[in-house]
Scaffold this motif. Structure first.
Motif, PDB file in Angstrom:
ATOM      1  N   VAL A  94       2.014  42.219 -20.990  1.00 42.73           N
ATOM      2  CA  VAL A  94       2.598  43.545 -20.787  1.00 42.73           C
ATOM      3  C   VAL A  94       3.559  43.524 -19.594  1.00 42.73           C
ATOM      4  CG1 VAL A  94       2.076  45.963 -20.240  1.00 42.73           C
ATOM      5  CG2 VAL A  94       0.629  44.708 -21.856  1.00 42.73           C
ATOM      6  N   PHE A  95       3.166  42.817 -18.527  1.00 42.04           N
ATOM      7  CA  PHE A  95       4.022  42.703 -17.338  1.00 42.04           C
ATOM      8  C   PHE A  95       5.380  42.097 -17.675  1.00 42.04           C
ATOM      9  CE2 PHE A  95       5.515  39.778 -14.006  1.00 42.04           C
ATOM     10  CZ  PHE A  95       5.836  40.693 -13.019  1.00 42.04           C
ATOM     11  N   ILE A  96       5.374  41.018 -18.435  1.00 41.09           N
ATOM     12  CA  ILE A  96       6.632  40.342 -18.797  1.00 41.09           C
ATOM     13  C   ILE A  96       7.511  41.261 -19.653  1.00 41.09           C
ATOM     14  CG2 ILE A  96       7.599  38.443 -20.176  1.00 41.09           C
ATOM     15  CD1 ILE A  96       5.216  36.745 -19.127  1.00 41.09           C
ATOM     16  N   LEU A  97       6.897  41.993 -20.570  1.00 39.36           N
ATOM     17  CA  LEU A  97       7.667  42.930 -21.394  1.00 39.36           C
ATOM     18  C   LEU A  97       8.301  44.027 -20.533  1.00 39.36           C
ATOM     19  CD1 LEU A  97       5.251  43.291 -24.448  1.00 39.36           C
ATOM     20  CD2 LEU A  97       7.458  42.095 -24.393  1.00 39.36           C
ATOM     21  N   ALA A  98       7.556  44.560 -19.585  1.00 46.36           N
ATOM     22  CA  ALA A  98       8.097  45.609 -18.715  1.00 46.36           C
ATOM     23  C   ALA A  98       9.202  45.062 -17.827  1.00 46.36           C
ATOM     24  CB  ALA A  98       6.982  46.204 -17.851  1.00 46.36           C
ATOM     25  N   LEU A  99       8.963  43.906 -17.225  1.00 47.48           N
ATOM     26  CA  LEU A  99       9.956  43.316 -16.331  1.00 47.48           C
ATOM     27  C   LEU A  99      11.237  42.959 -17.074  1.00 47.48           C
ATOM     28  CD1 LEU A  99      10.517  42.478 -13.437  1.00 47.48           C
ATOM     29  CD2 LEU A  99       9.563  40.222 -13.991  1.00 47.48           C
ATOM     30  N   SER A 100      11.100  42.471 -18.304  1.00 47.02           N
ATOM     31  CA  SER A 100      12.302  42.118 -19.073  1.00 47.02           C
ATOM     32  C   SER A 100      13.162  43.353 -19.342  1.00 47.02           C
ATOM     33  CB  SER A 100      11.922  41.421 -20.385  1.00 47.02           C
ATOM     34  OG  SER A 100      11.323  42.333 -21.274  1.00 47.02           O
ATOM     35  N   GLN A 101      12.535  44.507 -19.536  1.00 45.81           N
ATOM     36  CA  GLN A 101      13.291  45.746 -19.738  1.00 45.81           C
ATOM     37  C   GLN A 101      14.023  46.170 -18.470  1.00 45.81           C
ATOM     38  OE1 GLN A 101      13.831  47.657 -22.612  1.00 45.81           O
ATOM     39  NE2 GLN A 101      13.101  45.707 -23.433  1.00 45.81           N
TER      40      GLN A 101
END
Length: 180
Positions: free
Chosen positions: A50-57
């Motif tokens: 979830v962290f990687i998905l948020a950071l990528s956005q």
């Protein structure tokens, strides 16, 4: 006018993902401190995804949109708060409660806690103001409020200390089933 919807949805995604990520982070750390390694590992896997998905956005298109950063930071702060609420509702694990009652209340506090199913051990101690009895109670986190309510009814303002207990074997706890 239609271009604002994807932006708002993007901000909401970033915020929500960070709330989920940080809530999971709090729970993962609690699982580690309670020696539940496998559960912590599973939670950690979901958390970092979830962290990687948020950071990528946040990083998509560069760091030129300050609202993405606000959504990210707001989700971080809110996630810590939500994680602590979840922890208090789960109330997993054990605590050690040390009570330092006034001499005239020792017996009443001990008997009342025991009548409610709590195990109580008393020891003599030496404090700044002389000898006193110290009561030790190991309890489930979910039973803490009940124990403190009893204490407050008997001797309001009693000095006590609460600490996390990593593990317990044996003992007396409210509602514990007895062997047949």
């Amino acid at each position: 006018m239609e271009n604002w919807l994807p932006l708002v949805l993007g901000y909401l995604f970033i915020f929500t993902a960070r709330v989920v990520d940080m809530s999971l982070d709090v729970i993962r750390i609690l699982m580690l401190t309670r020696d539940r390694r496998l559960m912590a590992a599973v939670i950690g896997f979901v958390e970092v995804t979830v962290f990687i998905l948020a950071l990528s956005q946040v990083l998509s298109g560069g760091l030129t949109d300050p609202l993405k950063i606000v959504a990210y930071a707001g989700g971080f702060a809110t996630g810590n708060y939500v994680g602590s609420l979840i922890d208090s509702k789960l109330a997993l694990g054990f605590l050690s409660l040390q009570i330092f009652p006034k001499a005239d209340k020792v017996r009443e506090i001990t008997e009342r806690l025991r009548s409610e199913g709590f195990g109580v051990t008393s020891l003599q101690g030496q404090g700044r103001d002389g000898e006193r009895v110290i009561l030790f109670v190991n309890l489930k986190r979910k039973d803490l409020d009940r124990a403190l309510d009893l204490l407050e009814c008997i001797q309001p303002g009693t000095f006590y200390h609460i600490s996390d207990t990593r593990g317990i074997r044996g003992g007396v706890f409210p509602g514990k089933k007895k062997c047949k």
